[in-house]
Design a protein around this motif. Sequence first.
Motif, mmCIF file in Angstrom:
data_model
loop_
_atom_site.group_PDB
_atom_site.id
_atom_site.type_symbol
_atom_site.label_atom_id
_atom_site.label_comp_id
_atom_site.label_asym_id
_atom_site.label_seq_id
_atom_site.Cartn_x
_atom_site.Cartn_y
_atom_site.Cartn_z
ATOM 1 N N THR A 38 -7.826 -11.986 -5.354
ATOM 2 C CA THR A 38 -7.452 -12.006 -6.779
ATOM 3 C C THR A 38 -6.714 -10.738 -7.201
ATOM 4 O O THR A 38 -6.516 -10.496 -8.392
ATOM 5 N N LEU A 39 -6.306 -9.916 -6.231
ATOM 6 C CA LEU A 39 -5.637 -8.652 -6.535
ATOM 7 C C LEU A 39 -4.126 -8.833 -6.584
ATOM 8 O O LEU A 39 -3.528 -9.415 -5.672
ATOM 9 N N GLN A 40 -3.519 -8.323 -7.624
ATOM 10 C CA GLN A 40 -2.057 -8.279 -7.737
ATOM 11 C C GLN A 40 -1.580 -6.911 -7.255
ATOM 12 O O GLN A 40 -1.984 -5.883 -7.799
ATOM 13 N N GLN A 41 -0.709 -6.882 -6.243
ATOM 14 C CA GLN A 41 -0.240 -5.629 -5.650
ATOM 15 C C GLN A 41 1.211 -5.369 -6.032
ATOM 16 O O GLN A 41 2.086 -6.178 -5.731
ATOM 17 N N ASN A 42 1.449 -4.243 -6.683
ATOM 18 C CA ASN A 42 2.794 -3.897 -7.132
ATOM 19 C C ASN A 42 3.164 -2.488 -6.677
ATOM 20 O O ASN A 42 2.304 -1.698 -6.302
ATOM 21 N N TYR A 43 4.448 -2.182 -6.763
ATOM 22 C CA TYR A 43 4.914 -0.828 -6.516
ATOM 23 C C TYR A 43 5.962 -0.471 -7.557
ATOM 24 O O TYR A 43 6.591 -1.353 -8.165
ATOM 25 N N VAL A 44 6.139 0.814 -7.786
ATOM 26 C CA VAL A 44 7.247 1.319 -8.588
ATOM 27 C C VAL A 44 7.916 2.419 -7.769
ATOM 28 O O VAL A 44 7.251 3.333 -7.293
ATOM 29 N N PHE A 45 9.217 2.276 -7.534
ATOM 30 C CA PHE A 45 9.956 3.206 -6.689
ATOM 31 C C PHE A 45 10.578 4.277 -7.562
ATOM 32 O O PHE A 45 11.368 3.975 -8.466
ATOM 33 N N VAL A 46 10.214 5.549 -7.326
ATOM 34 C CA VAL A 46 10.630 6.636 -8.204
ATOM 35 C C VAL A 46 11.088 7.835 -7.369
ATOM 36 O O VAL A 46 10.717 7.970 -6.198
ATOM 37 N N ALA A 47 11.862 8.708 -7.988
ATOM 38 C CA ALA A 47 12.190 9.987 -7.364
ATOM 39 C C ALA A 47 10.957 10.878 -7.427
ATOM 40 O O ALA A 47 10.232 10.895 -8.432
#
Length: 456
Positions: free
Chosen positions: A230-239
């Motif tokens: 039930t886990l939603q896995q996300n990423y945010v790509f940043v400097a």
Amino acid sequence: MSENQDVTFADLGISPWLIDTLQALAIYKPTDVQKGVIPQILKGHDCIGGAKTGSGKTAAFALPILESWSKDPSGIYAVVLTPTRELAIQIDEQFAALGSNMNLKHTLIVGGMDMVAQAIALSRRPHVVVATPGRLADLIRSNGPETTAGLQKVKFLVMDEADRLLSSTFADDLGDCFSNLPPSENRQTLLFTATITDAIRQLKEKPTKGNKPPLWLYEVESDKISVPSTLQQNYVFVASHVREAYLIHLLSIPENAEKSVIIFVNRTHTAELIYSMLRLLEFRSTELHSQMAQRERINSLGRFRAEAARILVATDVASRGLDIPSVQLIINFDLPRDPDDYIHRVGRTARAGRSGQAISVVTEHDVELVHAIEDRVGSTMSEYEHASESKVLERLKEVTDAKRQASLEMIDRGFGERRQKQKEKQLMASGRLDVDDNRNKRKKNKSDQKVKKRKF
């Protein structure tokens, strides 16, 4: 025994007095791991139990220990070893609750508390001792048999988070602890872990000594280490130079503004910096890492559990074992080097069938780590859709100023000096550090800090 869902604690061999206590705690049915190991422990087997955190592992060993103890309540009956203070506190609390009807005497032996008081408590031979290996070993080394003799008649040794305890980190301390316990043929040994490693599996192949029945290994098949479905896995790509600004943005957007959050970092210095920065920006936050005093760590966890703080900034000391059911969002400010640590971190949310979310802050240096994590968990992270670069830039100066002020405050407080002094004492005791050189080094470090401070 039948594996159907109607198995009761009475079917497992638990007495009515203990069942009454369980019902008073609103525990009515045994979990899979409890059904799998309790009858075998009561039959005298050494045991290896594998199940994820939150699946009832503590009760799986506490219940049969209390059941056996109630028939012969004398001396130190059980020693429970666990790698962190926080886990030790939780286990001690569960023994206190489960043994309350029978006046169970228990004591907690962990670092950060008065050693003299702990030695006195141990000399009084409580029924259950819950300890971290380092502090118990310290007590054994610094006290005579009038304090430690009760350990020699222990009936049960429990090693919780056994995969960590059996690493080289704890080898010397465990050696001193084991030397004061009965030999393995004269006690029951119970190993519990969320991760049954190959080294732990190999223990099953060792022949048993004396007349003991063979070691019992039970692993909940569905609980092999994995991310919750039930886990939603996300990423945010940043400097990398704007990570802090993106973190503040993630915490502030409407989708997350009311969520209970754990922010994971890799180093204690980073934890302290992020926590101080959040406090300056008026977020309800607290922290958990190894350089905090024990009382501070207990209070910090209490604030987060009570939701007085919405955000917990933590190192991996909080990634395993701690049962904090209200967590809705995990943010990996630093990606862990070991993919299994990622699984343990994100396992703090989406528990017991509830939904949850994990967002990983990924920089240009982290791409290979992301691939390793995705290979390990068998799924890919999706890009987080709610992050707005323009909103991040609007707060960039505010966040940068808060980070600078937090750094200055840490210098003023001398953050990290206590650990450095402890390391220097150990080196001096071993003859590897000269006292005068040490003093000169400290003076130079303080001078360097003042120069850094003037540059801001």
